[in-house]
Design a protein around this motif. Structure first.
Motif, PDB file in Angstrom:
ATOM      1  N   THR A 192       0.804  -1.226   0.000  1.00 24.28           N
ATOM      2  CA  THR A 192       0.000   0.000   0.000  1.00 24.28           C
ATOM      3  C   THR A 192       0.836   1.275   0.000  1.00 24.28           C
ATOM      4  OG1 THR A 192      -0.150  -0.124   2.416  1.00 24.28           O
ATOM      5  CG2 THR A 192      -1.942  -1.120   1.137  1.00 24.28           C
ATOM      6  N   ASP A 193       2.137   1.149  -0.053  1.00 24.76           N
ATOM      7  CA  ASP A 193       2.943   2.367  -0.085  1.00 24.76           C
ATOM      8  C   ASP A 193       2.811   3.042  -1.441  1.00 24.76           C
ATOM      9  OD1 ASP A 193       5.670   1.573  -1.737  1.00 24.76           O
ATOM     10  OD2 ASP A 193       4.747  -0.136  -0.703  1.00 24.76           O
ATOM     11  N   GLY A 194       3.175   4.316  -1.474  1.00 25.37           N
ATOM     12  CA  GLY A 194       2.969   5.108  -2.673  1.00 25.37           C
ATOM     13  C   GLY A 194       3.752   4.632  -3.874  1.00 25.37           C
ATOM     14  N   VAL A 195       4.969   4.121  -3.650  1.00 25.58           N
ATOM     15  CA  VAL A 195       5.799   3.697  -4.777  1.00 25.58           C
ATOM     16  C   VAL A 195       5.181   2.507  -5.485  1.00 25.58           C
ATOM     17  CG1 VAL A 195       8.058   2.787  -5.441  1.00 25.58           C
ATOM     18  CG2 VAL A 195       7.898   4.603  -3.731  1.00 25.58           C
ATOM     19  N   HIS A 196       4.809   1.473  -4.718  1.00 21.94           N
ATOM     20  CA  HIS A 196       4.229   0.280  -5.339  1.00 21.94           C
ATOM     21  C   HIS A 196       2.863   0.591  -5.967  1.00 21.94           C
ATOM     22  CE1 HIS A 196       7.289  -1.710  -2.843  1.00 21.94           C
ATOM     23  NE2 HIS A 196       7.175  -2.730  -3.692  1.00 21.94           N
ATOM     24  N   ALA A 197       1.987   1.222  -5.170  1.00 24.69           N
ATOM     25  CA  ALA A 197       0.643   1.493  -5.672  1.00 24.69           C
ATOM     26  C   ALA A 197       0.686   2.448  -6.864  1.00 24.69           C
ATOM     27  CB  ALA A 197      -0.240   2.064  -4.561  1.00 24.69           C
ATOM     28  N   GLY A 198       1.534   3.485  -6.777  1.00 25.60           N
ATOM     29  CA  GLY A 198       1.626   4.456  -7.865  1.00 25.60           C
ATOM     30  C   GLY A 198       2.166   3.845  -9.143  1.00 25.60           C
TER      31      GLY A 198
END
Length: 1586
Positions: A1335-1341
């Motif tokens: 759910t962190d921004g890098v993976h989700a983004g």
């Protein structure tokens, strides 16, 4: 001027079919055409007459309107005589002398030595034969009294858009109120009348007055009505009897001619005749036989005779082997298709036939022939005939006995046709000069169309209520009421229960054995099934090209799939691939059946009509369709299965192959039945398609391959038990693996140091493998991996059969209860934000627009206001502000040649003329003369053929801006349905008026056009579609307004502006054109069937005859005086004072169906003073070129487009975004599909992202794969939108030079992007977070970014495919084929290491899905730990005396140690070592040759693919839709012709298209014969679509 009251073609009764008209009412039972059962004449059978049942002696109408049976087709009648003669030769010797001596004035004997054979006598002989058998017959009159019909609906609504959908919950109270108390409006109010057998009733009224509702009510088609009150009796029986056992006795022929397009005319009519063939006792041969068996005609012989008689009388013999066709499939002409509908209606042998505007789209000669056909059918069969007709000519009108005039749902006249005109004159109305009777009657209901006697303005009844009250109290009204009451008494006199039973008993005599007593059908259910199978076979054969395409598509898919899985390894490495092959084999043929939904809705109107005709049970047709599936689908399935089975190397045993074949066949039929039952059970096609799309996702996800049943989430696991594919997949997997005992492909440990390791210390890393075993048993593998066993094969087969039978049962039952899709009424839709307040209140309250208008809150039609002087003055002032032209357009010696079958054909022959400002020039000629062809050539709108001649404007060659400076009003009203009227006009004005004109001035000019066209009250109405939007007349006004808003400085072309309109609407349009001409506009207009008053509005006439030859060009003169004088002088034939001069000149030059001429009118024109005057005028016009143009005029003339590219882009993109904002069905479907798919897929792989097991790895891969697969459904949604944009551009906006083609493509592409990104985001949110990815921004983004790029990729790819596709169906097939071809190489269904070298060397790297899956999967599983679950470990027994670390340390490592080699191990139970093949997600990626380090490279590659798709889309559009290449017949595009080109087929057999076309009724141009004209002749009066 008094309207004519006498028919122009009355024939003495002694010379026509008097006997047939008065006595021969049962021809069909004697073996001829439909109408009744037998004939009993007083002169031949007095005994039968005396003993006849009371119902038999009902007083019937004695029509004086007689037409000779050979009028329509003299040659055909002679041919019919010859054929009937041949049939009678065998029995001539059996004819008695007495029989032959009857009627010495003429004989039925075709071999009479005196040559006195008469067809009437011959047919009368048929009736004598029926009398000799003592056959009774039935007649059915029609009676109605106190008839009031009400319906639900407000007649108006407010438009919806995405914003209003969001706020919809706030209006829930209003919706509940309207649901509980729906608005009710009266459609028909207090009608009474009667039509007796042998009579014809004409129903007249303006559109919306209730004509169609009246006909449907009389036919007992009560769908769509809230309530029908009053009495409607059919020979004394009420509608409940008609609805059940006598359904086939009352039929309604709708306005539209919908038939199976791939059937030929002969097949269509033969089916109709066969389904209504009576039992043997009533199928008598032509001549008496002593042998009772030989005296009966066979069913096949009966059907042949009926078809022959109908085709001959209606002039259809030459079309026997021509397809009926439709808007997309070439077939017979529009007039011939209308005759097919009439023939089918007559073949039903109905007693009462009702025809709704059945002359629509026909020219005057064809319309007259049609009504003559009805007259003949009514006279011969003694039917009861009712018809509504628009723009009825005088000769046509006088063929009817009675007329019913309606005014806004009120009955204002019912009675004899001969008295109708005098009645309205007594009321205070006068006909216009040379106005036909029908036009006069309708004009009395129109405030602007009627003419009131001087001094009667305050006395004449004007409103519908006043006219209805006047009628009831009038002498004629009372006489009509008395006739109705007397007829009711006659019916009541023998309307006892016993009489009704007797009547029904006679009707039952028609029925075959084993037909249910209360059934309305004549033939038994098994007989219907046999006919349905035969018809289905004919439909398939007629469209054999589609079957061939399907077959080759199956072969192509099988070859591609077979090559991808070519000869799968015979070891454990092929286990996964085998599952993929079997899964694909099941799904491919199942999902191709989804096209059955579209097919089901296309045929629904036909089946409903034939059910109402009591021809065939819809369920019988459904069974026939199902049974015919076996041989048809068997062919493609055999080819598919053999190729894929043996190319992939599945088990080579006969037993296993036939199990595979049997289950793929069974599941295919099951899924076909599923999609068909969806189509039958759902009323709306969009609903069925949505359910079908969701079912596809369910079938794919829960078949057991993507998610094995042990891994399914508990809340969706039940779906696998509702999935027939899942049970079939279990059998196929078990069937393939049950005999497998294959070697292990790769033992662990392996590598250096383990070459000599004992087998007892190794294990195969697949489920079910045991330590020390060299092979893996297939049964054990599928038990552990899937939970499957072959023992369930029999059970599963029974379950799949049960699914199949269940779907079939729903299909059969639902087919019987389908509702008529055309039952609902029309509604006008206003822009929610700009609708007038009264309209908005009427739309939201439990009221209607009509009520608001009646209360004076809103004026629906300002032109209809009685106090219209001010309005008329306003329109005059608006007309004065219009752009006036000062240029003269001329053309000299125009020739137009095309290549047809390799031979040149001249369609226009040295045509010359000019159009001057302030003048209206009519372009006329018979069908096939070249009117629309000339209009297209003059407007520079032809892309095929060779054009020669001079085209000049003020003596100069055409400027570059010519198309932009002219207006062209097409016959088809093509508009963007989501625009309002004002927006459509503003769009045209802003893009087409010169850029020097200020924007505000353009918008002000639009308001003038709105006033001039009298569109103020509905300027904010949405264009919509027919039935939900503007009506036909309003669309025609808008078409003209769009062209006027462009300020055409040169001239205005109009193609059939009055086609399809009623007489008053046609007059309104022409009156408006007259205003334009008076304001200085130059107008050239083609016109089909003008009335005298309408024709006299024109100033000049250009008249063409066949071959595109000019026969007249010059002034018409006041009341056509100059024109009539010219033709009277040369023909010697006078034009009567009351004759229509337009019809007169066509008749004189031999333009009618049976008309001929002895003059060469083209040569006479060339020798006339008119031709000399024309040459002088042209020379004077050409000399005017010395006039100099100003610099500004020169600059404007040299522009191709009025506005620069930036303005074009801004306006067209804005319109596209507004269109999408208001396309709530499309956008909500798109968003809903994304949301539901995201929820469904996300919940199906619930929390798999947080799991670290090997099974979770596989689930992550398939969750990503399924996210990409749903793009197939989304693409099939967006492709029709692109094609709609393209169609409107090509049909109207491209020829008008509104904007360039790159702007059209760019706007269609860019408008899709934000909605796709929004939809993709709505999919991403539930999909990503329910699966449980990081759910962190890098993976989700990163994952969101890849999905958004994919949204852009598949959209641009789908649009590129749509750019070259002629229609959405072809686009869908091409996209699916190309999409599956690309996606199969991405490494999911077949690991790259197992792809054949041919594919792995290039196609794996070429597939964009490779980089999409690598990027998404690489981000979510790179550097993530993998931990095997207990059942996923492979247990290894180390050598005696060694620990796990000592034995496996060189091969792998423990989790507590640094990574060494693949996977990890740990100590297992009982001294074993538990080995897991993966340690990190990277280990798994390595096995499929993916890498997590390529993420940003992959993004770049996807962007490159998107850019390539965009270039491809523009390039394909240019190549297929813009570029012109040299070829036969001149310049031509390598694609289907555009709408305006096809439109020429509506009127010209001389179309410029050298493509295949159907047989036509008339010769088009020399020297080819009629059946070779344009490969058989162009479609006449057809309404084509893109």
């Amino acid at each position: 001027m008094s309207a004519p009251s006498q028919p122009s073609e009355e024939i003495p009764a002694s010379q026509n079919l008097e006997a047939l008209r008065t006595d021969a009412t049962e021809l069909s039972d004697a073996g001829a055409i439909g109408g009744t059962q037998s004939a009993t004449t007083a002169s031949h059978s007095p005994t039968i007459e005396e003993n006849m049942h009371p119902l038999r002696r009902t007083t019937t109408g004695r029509s004086s309107k007689s037409i000779h049976v050979g009028t329509l087709d003299p040659e055909g009648t002679a041919e019919l005589t010859r054929r009937l003669t041949e049939q009678s030769m065998r029995s001539r010797s059996r004819l008695s002398v007495k029989d032959q001596e009857e009627g010495r004035g003429g004989t039925f004997d075709p071999f009479d030595k005196d040559g006195k054979f008469e067809l009437e006598k011959f047919l009368e002989q048929l009736f004598v034969r029926a009398d000799e058998k003592g056959l009774e017959h039935r007649e059915m009159g029609l009676f109605w009294r106190n008839l009031t019909v009400t319906g639900l609906g407000s007649g108006v609504s407010l438009s919806s858009d995405i914003g209003s959908l969001v706020s919809e919950p706030l209006r829930i109270g209003t919706h509940i109120k309207n649901l509980l108390h729906p608005p009710v409006k009266t459609i028909l109010d207090d009608f009474e009348g009667c039509v007796k057998p042998g009579e014809m009733l004409l129903v007249l009224g303006r559109p919306g007055s209730g004509c169609t509702s009246f006909l449907k009510t009389m036919a007992s088609y009560r769908d769509g009505f809230k309530d029908v009150k009053g009495e409607v009796l059919y020979e004394g029986l009420d509608h409940t009897v008609i609805d059940k056992r006598l359904r086939g006795d009352v039929v309604y022929c709708p306005e539209d001619d919908v038939h199976f397009p791939t059937l030929t005319v002969e097949q269509t009519l033969r089916f109709a005749a066969s389904t209504r063939a009576p039992q043997a006792r009533r199928r008598l041969k032509l001549s008496k036989s002593d042998d009772a068996e030989d005296d009966v005609e066979s069913r096949e012989g009966y059907a042949s005779l009926v078809v022959e008689v109908l085709a001959t009388i209606l002039g259809l013999r030459h079309t026997y082997n021509t397809k009926v066709g439709n808007d997309l499939i070439r077939g017979v002409s529009g007039g011939e298709r209308k005759r097919v509908s009439v023939a089918e209606t007559l073949a039903s042998r109905a007693k009462i036939a009702l025809f709704d505007n059945s002359s629509r789209g026909l020219d005057s000669s064809t319309a007259l022939e049609f009504i003559r056909a009805l007259r003949i059918a009514t006279n011969i069969g003694h039917m009861t005939t009712v018809a509504s007709i628009y723009q009825a000519g005088e000769g046509l009108t006088q063929l009817f006995d009675k007329v019913l005039v309606l005014n806004e749902g009120k009955q204002i006249y019912f009675g004899p046709m001969s008295e109708a005109a005098d009645y309205f004159k007594e009321m205070g109305f006068l006909p216009q000069d040379r106005q036909t009777t029908a036009d006069f009657l309708v004009a009395c209901t129109d405030a602007m169309g009627r003419r009131i006697k001087e001094g009667w303005e305050s006395r004449v009844p004007k409103t519908p209520e006043e006219q209805a009250a006047y009628w009831r109290n009038s002498r004629q009204g009372k006489a009509s009421h008395q006739e109705v009451e007397e007829y009711y008494k006659q019916l009541s006199g023998h309307n006892t229960e016993e009489d009704a039973k007797r009547y029904k008993a006679i009707a039952r005599e028609d029925k075959a054995l084993h037909v249910r007593k209360g059934s309305p059908y004549i033939i038994s259910w098994p007989m219907q099934v046999r006919l349905a199978i035969k018809r289905r076979a004919q439909i398939v054969w007629g469209d054999i090209a589609t079957q061939i395409v399907i077959l080759f598509a199956s072969i192509f898919q099988a070859i591609i799939t077979g090559s991808v899985f070519y000869q799968m390894p015979k070891d454990t490495s092929g286990f996964f691939s085998r599952g993929g092959v079997l899964f694909f084999a099941l799904l491919y043929n199942s999902f191709t059946a989804m096209s059955e939904i579209t097919a089901g809705y296309a045929q629904r109107p036909i089946l409903i009509r034939q059910k109402r005709f009591a021809m065939v049970h819809p369920s019988a047709d459904a069974i026939g369709n199902t049974l015919l599936d076996f041989p048809i689908r068997l062919v493609s399935l055999i080819a598919f299965d053999i190729l894929i089975y043996f190319m992939t190397g599945l088990a080579y045993t006969a037993e296993q192959f036939f199990v595979f074949f049997g289950f793929t066949l069974l599941i295919t039929f099951t899924m076909v039945a599923f999609f068909r039952c969806l189509a039958a059970a759902c009323r709306a096609e969009s609903t069925a398609t949505m359910i079908g799309g969701l079912a596809v996702i369910d079938l794919a996800l829960y078949a057991g391959y993507v998610i094995p049943r042990p891994s399914m989430v508990v809340w969706w696991k039940w779906l696998s038990y509702c999935n027939p594919v899942a049970f079939a997949f279990e059998v196929l997997i078990a069937n393939e693996f049950r005999h497998l005992d294959v070697p292990c492909a790769n033992f662990v440990p392996n590598g250096p140091g383990y070459e000599n390791a004992d087998m007892a210390n190794k294990v195969c890393p697949v489920p079910s493998a045991q330590p020390g075993q060299m092979t893996v048993d297939g049964n054990e593998y599928i038990d552990i991996a899937f939970g499957y066993t072959y023992k369930n094969a029999g059970r599963n087969a029974g379950i799949v059969f049960a699914f199949w039978f269940f779907f079939l049962a729903i299909y059969f039952v639902a087919s019987e209860y389908q509702k008529d899709p055309s039952a609902a009424g029309g509604v006008m839709v206003f822009n929610r934000k700009k609708a007038p307040k009264a309209v908005a209140a009427a739309a939201t309250a439990a009221g209607d627009l009509e009520t608001a208008a009646a209360q004076g809150k809103v004026d629906l039609d300002p032109a209809s206001n009685e106090n219209s002087a001010n309005h008329e003055a306003e329109t005059e002032r608006a007309a004065a502000k219009l752009q006036s032209s000062d240029s003269i357009f001329s053309w000299r010696d125009v020739n137009y040649d095309v290549m047809i079958k390799g031979n040149p054909r001249r369609l226009l022959n040295n045509v010359s003329g000019f159009v001057a400002p302030g003048k209206m020039t009519a372009l006329m000629g018979e069908s096939g003369a070249g009117k629309t062809t000339l209009l297209n050539v003059l407007a520079q709108r032809t892309d095929t053929g060779v054009v020669n001649g001079d085209f000049l404007v003020n003596g100069r060659h055409l400027p570059k801006s010519f198309q932009a400076d002219t207006g062209y009003c097409q016959q088809q009203d093509v508009h963007m349905p989501t625009q309002t009227v004002r927006e459509a006009l503003q769009f045209s004005a802003l893009l087409r008026q010169p850029r020097e004109v200020p924007k505000q001035e353009k918008l002000d000019y639009v308001e003038n056009v709105i006033k001039l066209l009298e569109m103020e009250s509905w300027a904010e109405a949405m264009v919509g579609n027919v039935g939900e939007g503007l009506n036909v007349e309003q669309r025609k006004r808008l078409t003209i307004g769009v062209e006027l808003a462009a300020k055409p400085k040169l001239l205005l072309f109009l193609d059939e502006p009055t086609s399809g309109l009623d007489a008053q609407a046609a007059w309104s349009i022409v009156r408006f054109l007259r205003k334009l001409a008076d304001a200085g506009q130059a107008i050239l207009c083609t016109i089909h069937q003008p009335s005298g008053e309408l024709f006299n509005q024109f100033d000049r006439l250009l008249l063409l005859q066949k071959g595109g030859k000019t026969v007249y060009f010059g002034d018409i003169g006041k009341n056509s005086s100059k024109l009539v004088q010219y033709f009277e002088k040369r023909s010697g034939q006078k034009c009567g004072e009351d004759d229509n001069s337009a019809e007169y000149i066509l008749d004189v030059i031999g333009a009618g169906a049976t008309a001929t001429t002895k003059h060469d009118w083209h040569q006479l024109f060339k020798e006339s003073e008119l031709f000399e005057d024309l040459q002088k005028d042209l020379a004077r016009i050409e000399a005017s070129k010395s006039q100099q143009q100003s610099a500004e005029e020169s600059a404007i003339a040299n522009r191709e487009y009025a506005e620069p590219l930036s303005v074009q882009l801004g306006l067209v993109i804005k319109r596209a975004f507004v269109h999408y904002w208001r396309s709530t069905v499309y956008i909500s479907s798109k968003l809903l599909l994304n949301i539901i798919s995201g929820l469904f897929i996300g919940s199906s792989f619930w929390n798999q992202g947080s799991y670290e097991t090997v099974a979770a790895l596989q689930n992550k891969l398939f969750s990503v794969f399924m996210a990409l697969v749903i793009s197939t459904s989304l693409s099939q949604q967006l492709q029709p939108q692109f094609i709609e944009f393209r169609s409107i551009y090509e049909a109207r906006e491209k020829p008008s030079k509104m904007y360039s083609w790159p702007v059209a493509v760019f706007s269609a592409v860019v408008v899709e992007m934000p909605w796709n990104i929004l939809g993709g985001t709505l999919f991403f949110i539930p999909w990503y977070f329910m699966i449980g990815f990081q759910t962190d921004g890098v993976h989700a983004g990163t994952v969101w970014g890849f999905l958004m790029l994919f949204e852009l990729y598949f959209a641009t790819f789908a649009q590129a495919v749509a750019a070259m596709s002629p229609n959405p169906m072809i686009a869908s097939i091409l996209f699916s084929t190309l999409f599956s071809f690309v996606i199969i190489f991405c490494g999911v269904v077949q690991p790259p290491t197992q792809l054949p070298t041919f594919w792995s060397s290039w196609m794996f790297h070429l597939s964009p899905f490779t980089y999409l899956i690598e990027g998404i999967l690489g981000r979510v599983i790179t550097n993530t730990p993998i931990r095997c679950s207990p059942i996923e470990f492979n247990y290894i027994v180390p050598p005696t005396g060694q620990t796990c670390q000592q034995y496996l340390g060189a091969f792998s490592s423990m989790l507590s140690e640094p990574a060494n080699g693949a996977g990890y191990y740990q100590d297992g139970p009982n001294g074993t070592c538990a080995y897991c093949q993966y340690r990190q997600g990277d280990d798994y990626l390595d096995t499929i040759t993916f890498s997590g380090s390529n993420i940003y490279r992959d993004m770049g590659i996807i962007c490159a693919y998107i850019a390539f798709n965009l270039i491809l889309c523009f390039g394909i559009f240019w190549l297929f839709r813009v570029a012109k290449f040299s070829g036969k017949g001149g310049a031509a595009k390598p694609v289907a012709n555009k709408v305006e080109e096809k439109a020429s087929s509506n009127e010209d057999a001389n179309s410029a298209k050298p493509a295949a076309a159907p047989v036509q009724e008339k010769q088009a141009a020399e020297p080819l014969p009629v059946n070779d004209a344009v490969d058989g002749g162009q479609v006449e009066n057809q309404d084509p679509k893109v």
